[in-house]
Design an enzyme around this catalytic site. Sequence first.
Site, PDB file in Angstrom:
ATOM      1  N   LYS A 213       0.845  -1.206   0.000  1.00  0.00           N
ATOM      2  CA  LYS A 213       0.000   0.000   0.000  1.00  0.00           C
ATOM      3  C   LYS A 213       0.877   1.252   0.000  1.00  0.00           C
ATOM      4  O   LYS A 213       0.650   2.184  -0.753  1.00  0.00           O
ATOM      5  CB  LYS A 213      -0.911  -0.044   1.225  1.00  0.00           C
ATOM      6  CG  LYS A 213      -1.857   1.110   1.340  1.00  0.00           C
ATOM      7  CD  LYS A 213      -2.723   0.954   2.582  1.00  0.00           C
ATOM      8  CE  LYS A 213      -3.461   2.249   2.871  1.00  0.00           C
ATOM      9  NZ  LYS A 213      -4.152   2.209   4.161  1.00  0.00           N
ATOM     10  N   GLU A 219      10.890  -4.571   3.849  1.00  0.00           N
ATOM     11  CA  GLU A 219      11.029  -5.947   3.372  1.00  0.00           C
ATOM     12  C   GLU A 219      10.615  -6.056   1.903  1.00  0.00           C
ATOM     13  O   GLU A 219      11.294  -6.694   1.084  1.00  0.00           O
ATOM     14  CB  GLU A 219      10.150  -6.900   4.209  1.00  0.00           C
ATOM     15  CG  GLU A 219      10.586  -7.051   5.642  1.00  0.00           C
ATOM     16  CD  GLU A 219       9.966  -6.014   6.581  1.00  0.00           C
ATOM     17  OE1 GLU A 219       9.582  -4.911   6.109  1.00  0.00           O
ATOM     18  OE2 GLU A 219       9.878  -6.291   7.787  1.00  0.00           O
ATOM     19  N   GLY A 274      -4.269  -2.190   5.424  1.00  0.00           N
ATOM     20  CA  GLY A 274      -3.572  -3.319   4.816  1.00  0.00           C
ATOM     21  C   GLY A 274      -4.172  -4.665   5.212  1.00  0.00           C
ATOM     22  O   GLY A 274      -4.377  -5.541   4.371  1.00  0.00           O
ATOM     23  N   ARG A 275      -4.478  -4.837   6.495  1.00  0.00           N
ATOM     24  CA  ARG A 275      -4.979  -6.141   6.957  1.00  0.00           C
ATOM     25  C   ARG A 275      -6.427  -6.394   6.553  1.00  0.00           C
ATOM     26  O   ARG A 275      -6.982  -7.449   6.836  1.00  0.00           O
ATOM     27  CB  ARG A 275      -4.787  -6.268   8.465  1.00  0.00           C
ATOM     28  CG  ARG A 275      -5.373  -5.135   9.282  1.00  0.00           C
ATOM     29  CD  ARG A 275      -4.885  -5.172  10.718  1.00  0.00           C
ATOM     30  NE  ARG A 275      -5.350  -4.043  11.506  1.00  0.00           N
ATOM     31  CZ  ARG A 275      -4.736  -2.860  11.578  1.00  0.00           C
ATOM     32  NH1 ARG A 275      -3.631  -2.663  10.903  1.00  0.00           N
ATOM     33  NH2 ARG A 275      -5.226  -1.891  12.330  1.00  0.00           N
ATOM     34  N   GLU A 360      -3.029  -6.694  15.463  1.00  0.00           N
ATOM     35  CA  GLU A 360      -2.616  -5.374  14.956  1.00  0.00           C
ATOM     36  C   GLU A 360      -3.786  -4.385  15.084  1.00  0.00           C
ATOM     37  O   GLU A 360      -3.571  -3.187  15.277  1.00  0.00           O
ATOM     38  CB  GLU A 360      -2.143  -5.459  13.493  1.00  0.00           C
ATOM     39  CG  GLU A 360      -1.344  -4.241  13.059  1.00  0.00           C
ATOM     40  CD  GLU A 360      -0.666  -4.401  11.699  1.00  0.00           C
ATOM     41  OE1 GLU A 360      -1.359  -4.311  10.676  1.00  0.00           O
ATOM     42  OE2 GLU A 360       0.570  -4.601  11.658  1.00  0.00           O
ATOM     43  N   HIS A 391      -1.315 -33.093  19.568  1.00  0.00           N
ATOM     44  CA  HIS A 391      -0.084 -33.817  19.910  1.00  0.00           C
ATOM     45  C   HIS A 391       1.050 -32.854  20.198  1.00  0.00           C
ATOM     46  O   HIS A 391       2.217 -33.244  20.186  1.00  0.00           O
ATOM     47  CB  HIS A 391       0.270 -34.776  18.770  1.00  0.00           C
ATOM     48  CG  HIS A 391      -0.869 -35.704  18.460  1.00  0.00           C
ATOM     49  ND1 HIS A 391      -1.076 -36.887  19.143  1.00  0.00           N
ATOM     50  CD2 HIS A 391      -1.903 -35.572  17.601  1.00  0.00           C
ATOM     51  CE1 HIS A 391      -2.176 -37.464  18.682  1.00  0.00           C
ATOM     52  NE2 HIS A 391      -2.694 -36.685  17.752  1.00  0.00           N
ATOM     53  N   LYS A 500      10.664  -0.138  13.134  1.00  0.00           N
ATOM     54  CA  LYS A 500      11.101   0.124  11.750  1.00  0.00           C
ATOM     55  C   LYS A 500      12.149   1.232  11.752  1.00  0.00           C
ATOM     56  O   LYS A 500      13.156   1.160  11.052  1.00  0.00           O
ATOM     57  CB  LYS A 500       9.913   0.593  10.897  1.00  0.00           C
ATOM     58  CG  LYS A 500       8.841  -0.436  10.646  1.00  0.00           C
ATOM     59  CD  LYS A 500       7.781   0.167   9.719  1.00  0.00           C
ATOM     60  CE  LYS A 500       6.550  -0.716   9.632  1.00  0.00           C
ATOM     61  NZ  LYS A 500       5.471  -0.139   8.851  1.00  0.00           N
TER      62      LYS A 500
HETATM   63  O1  F6P Z   1       4.242  -2.852   9.572  1.00  0.00           O
HETATM   64  C1  F6P Z   1       2.884  -3.033   9.594  1.00  0.00           C
HETATM   65  C2  F6P Z   1       2.253  -2.808   8.253  1.00  0.00           C
HETATM   66  O2  F6P Z   1       2.120  -1.452   8.021  1.00  0.00           O
HETATM   67  C3  F6P Z   1       0.913  -3.510   8.156  1.00  0.00           C
HETATM   68  O3  F6P Z   1      -0.098  -2.792   8.749  1.00  0.00           O
HETATM   69  C4  F6P Z   1       0.778  -3.697   6.685  1.00  0.00           C
HETATM   70  O4  F6P Z   1      -0.175  -4.668   6.356  1.00  0.00           O
HETATM   71  C5  F6P Z   1       2.184  -4.110   6.330  1.00  0.00           C
HETATM   72  O5  F6P Z   1       3.022  -3.348   7.190  1.00  0.00           O
HETATM   73  C6  F6P Z   1       2.574  -3.885   4.897  1.00  0.00           C
HETATM   74  O6  F6P Z   1       2.433  -2.547   4.518  1.00  0.00           O
HETATM   75  P1  F6P Z   1       2.487  -2.121   2.989  1.00  0.00           P
HETATM   76  O7  F6P Z   1       1.315  -2.743   2.307  1.00  0.00           O
HETATM   77  O8  F6P Z   1       2.413  -0.617   2.993  1.00  0.00           O
HETATM   78  O9  F6P Z   1       3.774  -2.613   2.422  1.00  0.00           O
END
Ligand code: F6P
Length: 534
Positions: A213, A219, A274-275, A360, A391, A500
């Site tokens: 987003k 990452e 995002g979630r 979150e 188990h 971060k």
């Molecule tokens: O670090 C948390 C977060 O902002 C989440 O809320 C989100 O889903 C994820 O990182 C990825 O964010 P983006 O879609 O901006 O890469």
Amino acid sequence: MTDLYAATAPEQQPAWQTLTRLAAEAGSRSIARLLDDDARNRRLWVPAPGITLDGSRQRLDAAVLDALLALAAQQNLQAAIQALFAGAEVNGTERRPALHMALRGQPGDFAGIVDAGGQAIEPAVLETRRRVLDLARSVRDGSLRGHSGKAIRDLVHIGIGGSHLGPELVSEAIGPTPGAPRCHFVANVDGDALASVLAQVDPETTLFLVVSKSFSTLETQVNARSSRSWFLERTGSAGAVEHHFMAVTANVGAAAEFGISPTRVFPMWDWVGGRYSLWSAVGLPVAVGCGPEAFSRLLDGARAMDRHFLESPLADNAPALCALLDIWNSNFLGAGCHAVLPYAHRLRRLPDYLQQLEMESNGKSVQRDGRPVGVHTMPVVWGGEGTNGQHAFHQLLHQGTRAVSADFVLVADADHELPDHHRWLLANGIAQSQALMAGQANDDPHRAVAGEHGSNTLLLDRLDPHSLGALLALHEHRVFCQGVIWNINSFDQWGVELGKRLALPIFDQLGGAPAATQDAATRRLVGRLRRPPH
Ligand code: F6P
């Protein structure tokens, strides 16, 4: 923007006091005795689209249920639900509505709702959905080709958190149709994640989908850049990048700078967290791997749950009742964690997905107006697939010292041809909730099982896209209802920002920059792991 619903600190409500009193008495009644009350049991058996909630094994009687519903009324839950769907600014700290329901709407459902810039949201949603379905068809039928004219055989989805967990969960739960392109998911910045996928794919027949987003998540940026370098090293053609890289993002400029053609960017919007974004173009791997029809059915199932949530009285409203049972378990019976136990191998990623959605969203310690909360908010969510967990960690559920709440997810009819397997699976799922409830007396204390642990059973008719969409939407709304009762903002996540920011200088220090200003523990670890570039 519509006015927000009024809610206050829940512990100040009369119903909270009633529940506190009832909780003190709850220990004197066994769940097995509570089950003698048919009227109570009927109230806790709640049909919803594709799913039935069976809450009858919870440790509560009709008086508690009445008090929970009174608490919901005192916190104006019905008004809050209406406000959510009307596009009210429910995310106060970011001054945004949360309109993920519009992503699965049909024409007319969200007509008249506009974004912060005054643009109607519905046309953009429907146009994006059309593009997603068209793209999926063209990848699947081979008409979309790579730069050298070959059909696409692999889709590499690069994204993390809400830009990853939903599409991967659904892709595994529904499964690819025969002959569909393979979908791979790369989330972790650990190079092993990307390297293992790149080792399996051919640049000429691979499409990279960068899902972010913000288009700034570390990452995802690192994985996307390494993928592009890998691709360029093998094709030697910068012009080929635009044939093999696509993006889903609200930051079109950054995607263009990366080299992705604007015609290959699918939009995201600030009114979707995002979630909560699976239903947008973020779900593209589902449309490609499971098929456009499956993706549409997923959206239909979620929309059916939206209607149920919006239109049912709270006493018959599955997401709202789930939330109220959560409040009872965590705030009044002391459950500090909640186990998600899908008795379905194909739903084995559900605990991961719900961890992000619930923790979150509702892992918060201030109310909507910034005052500290006076009660506990979200418990720790964890879990794993049954029967494997029996188990492994179920021992703690049965004989541990901590109060735990649990959801069993069962599927009535299996899709495979191994009927005994399914019967065993269901028998074990039902037996586990029975054991948690009933326990077992024994003269030997090591063998005695206390029981009296309540649980829900969420019963899916089938594990198909429609029921799965409904299940996930149920949880989105459950989270919203919890947040309203706790009077917190479920739609921001400021707590994740600090780590971060701290990682940035440490990255440089691991590469050789001085770490003198760091605390002693950090200096020591950095010193041990420092690898200056040669
Ligand atoms: O670090 C948390 C977060 O902002 C989440 O809320 C989100 O889903 C994820 O990182 C990825 O964010 P983006 O879609 O901006 O890469």
